[in-house]
Design a protein around this motif. Structure first.
Motif, PDB file in Angstrom:
ATOM      1  N   ALA A 385       0.842  -1.196   0.000  1.00  3.91           N
ATOM      2  CA  ALA A 385       0.000   0.000   0.000  1.00  3.91           C
ATOM      3  C   ALA A 385       0.879   1.248   0.000  1.00  3.91           C
ATOM      4  CB  ALA A 385      -0.925  -0.016   1.208  1.00  3.91           C
ATOM      5  N   LEU A 386       0.596   2.159  -0.903  1.00 10.86           N
ATOM      6  CA  LEU A 386       1.395   3.368  -1.069  1.00 10.86           C
ATOM      7  C   LEU A 386       0.926   4.484  -0.137  1.00 10.86           C
ATOM      8  CD1 LEU A 386       1.314   3.330  -4.961  1.00 10.86           C
ATOM      9  CD2 LEU A 386       3.343   2.888  -3.572  1.00 10.86           C
ATOM     10  N   THR A 387       1.842   5.395   0.174  1.00  8.58           N
ATOM     11  CA  THR A 387       1.494   6.617   0.895  1.00  8.58           C
ATOM     12  C   THR A 387       1.322   7.717  -0.144  1.00  8.58           C
ATOM     13  OG1 THR A 387       2.764   5.916   2.827  1.00  8.58           O
ATOM     14  CG2 THR A 387       2.197   8.247   2.678  1.00  8.58           C
ATOM     15  N   CYS A 388       0.078   8.046  -0.449  1.00  8.21           N
ATOM     16  CA  CYS A 388      -0.222   8.995  -1.519  1.00  8.21           C
ATOM     17  C   CYS A 388      -0.848  10.258  -0.950  1.00  8.21           C
ATOM     18  CB  CYS A 388      -1.177   8.368  -2.531  1.00  8.21           C
ATOM     19  SG  CYS A 388      -0.532   6.910  -3.370  1.00  8.21           S
ATOM     20  N   ARG A 389      -0.377  11.406  -1.430  1.00  3.26           N
ATOM     21  CA  ARG A 389      -0.950  12.680  -1.017  1.00  3.26           C
ATOM     22  C   ARG A 389      -1.432  13.460  -2.229  1.00  3.26           C
ATOM     23  NH1 ARG A 389       3.076  16.256   1.757  1.00  3.26           N
ATOM     24  NH2 ARG A 389       4.568  15.285   0.320  1.00  3.26           N
ATOM     25  N   LYS A 390      -2.524  14.170  -2.033  1.00  2.00           N
ATOM     26  CA  LYS A 390      -3.081  14.978  -3.105  1.00  2.00           C
ATOM     27  C   LYS A 390      -2.044  16.017  -3.560  1.00  2.00           C
ATOM     28  CE  LYS A 390      -7.157  17.819  -4.138  1.00  2.00           C
ATOM     29  NZ  LYS A 390      -8.388  18.425  -3.573  1.00  2.00           N
ATOM     30  N   ASP A 391      -1.990  16.240  -4.858  1.00  2.00           N
ATOM     31  CA  ASP A 391      -1.106  17.229  -5.483  1.00  2.00           C
ATOM     32  C   ASP A 391       0.372  16.872  -5.383  1.00  2.00           C
ATOM     33  OD1 ASP A 391      -3.340  18.787  -6.162  1.00  2.00           O
ATOM     34  OD2 ASP A 391      -3.309  19.784  -4.210  1.00  2.00           O
ATOM     35  N   HIS A 392       0.677  15.603  -5.161  1.00  2.00           N
ATOM     36  CA  HIS A 392       2.047  15.109  -5.164  1.00  2.00           C
ATOM     37  C   HIS A 392       2.077  13.815  -5.996  1.00  2.00           C
ATOM     38  CE1 HIS A 392       2.146  17.719  -1.629  1.00  2.00           C
ATOM     39  NE2 HIS A 392       3.457  17.752  -1.753  1.00  2.00           N
ATOM     40  N   LEU A 393       3.233  13.495  -6.540  1.00  2.00           N
ATOM     41  CA  LEU A 393       3.395  12.172  -7.138  1.00  2.00           C
ATOM     42  C   LEU A 393       3.115  11.118  -6.092  1.00  2.00           C
ATOM     43  CD1 LEU A 393       6.639  12.543  -9.288  1.00  2.00           C
ATOM     44  CD2 LEU A 393       4.272  12.676 -10.064  1.00  2.00           C
ATOM     45  N   CYS A 394       2.415  10.092  -6.482  1.00  4.83           N
ATOM     46  CA  CYS A 394       2.016   9.054  -5.519  1.00  4.83           C
ATOM     47  C   CYS A 394       3.163   8.073  -5.290  1.00  4.83           C
ATOM     48  CB  CYS A 394       0.792   8.329  -6.047  1.00  4.83           C
ATOM     49  SG  CYS A 394       0.041   7.202  -4.874  1.00  4.83           S
TER      50      CYS A 394
END
Length: 394
Positions: A385-394
Motif C-alpha cells: 500500500a502506497l502513501t499517496c498525497r493529493k497534489d504530489h506524485l504518488c
C-alpha cells in the motif's frame, strides 16, 4: 552573433523534439503509455499512472493500467465515486450507508474511496458485487482483526491500496451480498482475499500479512486474475491458486503474479498452483522461504521469468525454489515448469520439467514479457500500500 544564437536555439528545440518522439515511440511499442518522466522505474503498471501529480483527480486512470491476465478488469470505472465515511461494520445484513460493506454490495458500478484514515474490523466476510473498485489511495486503510474480503461468482473487481491483516475465521451467520439478497454463510477460513468462481480480478499495491489461512486464494474455476505490486509478509501459506487435485474445473485458471515483493517471515505457496496456467514474472523473493517458493500439483503450467530468488542463508534445507506437492517424478517430469531469466542467490535453485518448446507456455502469456532481472529491485521497491498525497506524485 544573432544568427549563431538562433541556430543554437533551433538545434536545442530539434533535439528536444527528437528525444520526446523517441520516448513516445518506445512507449507505444511497449503497448502502453507511460509519462516521459524520471519517476519511471520500468514497472509497467506504476509507470502508467504514478507519474501524474494530478492522480487524485484522475483516479480512474488506474483501471487502464493493469497487465497480465487480469488486464481487462475495469472495476468501477463506469460508475460514480462512493465515499466511505464510516469504518463501522455493526450489521452484516443491514449495513449503514457510508460503510465499506454498504458500498461493495450495490449492484451498480462504484469506485470506492475513503474519506480519511480508518481501521475496519469486519464482523463477517465482505462479500463483493461485480464492477467495484476499492481504492485506498490518499488514506491509510486497514481491514484487520475480523473477517476478510470474498469475491464469489462475480467479475470485474479491483482491490488497490489497502492493508489487510490479522484476518480470522468467521461465519455461521447471515450476510448480505446485494441490496436484494442475504443468506446464511458457513465458516470462512480466514483468508485476506478469497476468490471463488470469480473472473477479471486485479489485486494491486496491497500490504497483506498474518491471516488465519491464505493471503490470496483463488479456487473453483476463478480466472483472468492479476496479482501485482503487493507486499506479502509474516505468513505461512501465502497464495493458493486452485481448489484441489480432484477439481479439474481449474484447468481454465489463468493468473499473472508480477512485481510483488515476498518479504520477511514467509514459508510457502508463493504461489502454489493446480491445473491452470500461471505466469510468475519480475517478483522479488529476496527474503527467502521456509519450505519452498513456487509449488504445485495436478499438472499446472508455470512460467517463471525474470524473478530474483534469494534463499535464506540461515536455512540450509530451504534452497529449492520449486516443490511438487503431489505425484512421483515419473508423473511430474512431464509438467511444464520453466525458469527463464531468473537469478538465483545464496544457493537457491529451480528444478524445471516438461517441454522446452515455447509453445508449451503460450497460454501463460497474459502480457508481452518480463523485464530483465536487474530491474526487479527498482520495480518492486514500492510494493504494498502506497502513501499517496493529493497534489504530489504518488
Amino acid at each position: 552573433m544573432a544568427v549563431s544564437a538562433n541556430m543554437k536555439w533551433i538545434s536545442a528545440c530539434v533535439l528536444l523534439l527528437l528525444v520526446y518522439g523517441f520516448v513516445t515511440i518506445m512507449n507505444e511499442a511497449a503497448g502502453h503509455w507511460a509519462f516521459p518522466s524520471p519517476c519511471g522505474t520500468g514497472n509497467s503498471i506504476d509507470d502508467c499512472w504514478r507519474c501524474d501529480p494530478n492522480w487524485y483527480n484522475n483516479r480512474k486512470r488506474l483501471a487502464q493500467c493493469a497487465i497480465g491476465f487480469g488486464r481487462d478488469a475495469i472495476g468501477g470505472l463506469n460508475g460514480r465515486f462512493y465515499m466511505v465515511t464510516d469504518p463501522s461494520d455493526d450489521d452484516a445484513v443491514n449495513p449503514k450507508p457510508g460503510t465499506l460493506r454498504h458500498a461493495v454490495i450495490q449492484t451498480e458500478p462504484l469506485w470506492i474511496v475513503f474519506q480519511r484514515n480508518m481501521l475496519i474490523t469486519l464482523k463477517q466476510e465482505l462479500i463483493m458485487n461485480s464492477f467495484k473498485t476499492i481504492d485506498g489511495r490518499g488514506a491509510n486503510v486497514h481491514i484487520a482483526y475480523g473477517a476478510g474480503i470474498t469475491i464469489q461468482y462475480v467479475s470485474n473487481v479491483i482491490i488497490h491500496g489497502v492493508h489487510v491483516h490479522h484476518i480470522k475465521p468467521t461465519g455461521n451467520a447471515m450476510v448480505r451480498s446485494s441490496p436484494t439478497h442475504f443468506g446464511w454463510r458457513t465458516m470462512a477460513d480466514g483468508d485476506a482475499i478469497s476468490l471463488f468462481g470469480a473472473s477479471h480480478v486485479w489485486i494491486d499495491h496491497n500490504s497483506l500479512s498474518n491471516c488465519a489461512d491464505g493471503l490470496v486464494d483463488a479456487v473453483m474455476a476463478s480466472t483472468a486474475i492479476t496479482v501485482s505490486n503487493n507486499l506479502f509478509t509474516h505468513h505461512n501459506e501465502v497464495m493458493m491458486l486452485g481448489h484441489s487435485d480432484s477439481y479439474d474445473g481449474d484447468k481454465v485458471m489463468q493468473v499473472t503474479v508480477v512485481y510483488n515483493r515476498f518479504g520477511e517471515g514467509l514459508t510457502q505457496r508463493m504461489p502454489r498452483c493446480r491445473y491452470g496456467n500461471f505466469h510468475v514474472m519480475n517478483n522479488d523473493y529476496s527474503y527467502g522461504w521456509g519450505i519452498y517458493a513456487i509449488g504445485g500439483s495436478a499438472n499446472p503450467t508455470i512460467n517463471s521469468q525474470g524473478n530474483r530468488f534469494a534463499a535464506d542463508p540461515t536455512k540450509p534445507f530451504a534452497k529449492e525454489v520449486t516443490k511438487r506437492t503431489a505425484g512421483s517424478e515419473s508423473e511430474w517430469k512431464n509438467w511444464n515448469w520453466r525458469s527463464e531469466g531468473d537469478v538465483f542467490l545464496n544457493g537457491a535453485y529451480f528444478v524445471p520439467s516438461g517441454a522446452e518448446a515455447p509453445e508449451a507456455y503460450d497460454k501463460t502469456w497474459g502480457y508481452g514479457g518480463a523485464k530483465t532481472v536487474d530491474m526487479v529491485g527498482a520495480m518492486t521497491a514500492d510494493a504494498g500500500a502506497l502513501t499517496c498525497r493529493k497534489d504530489h506524485l504518488c
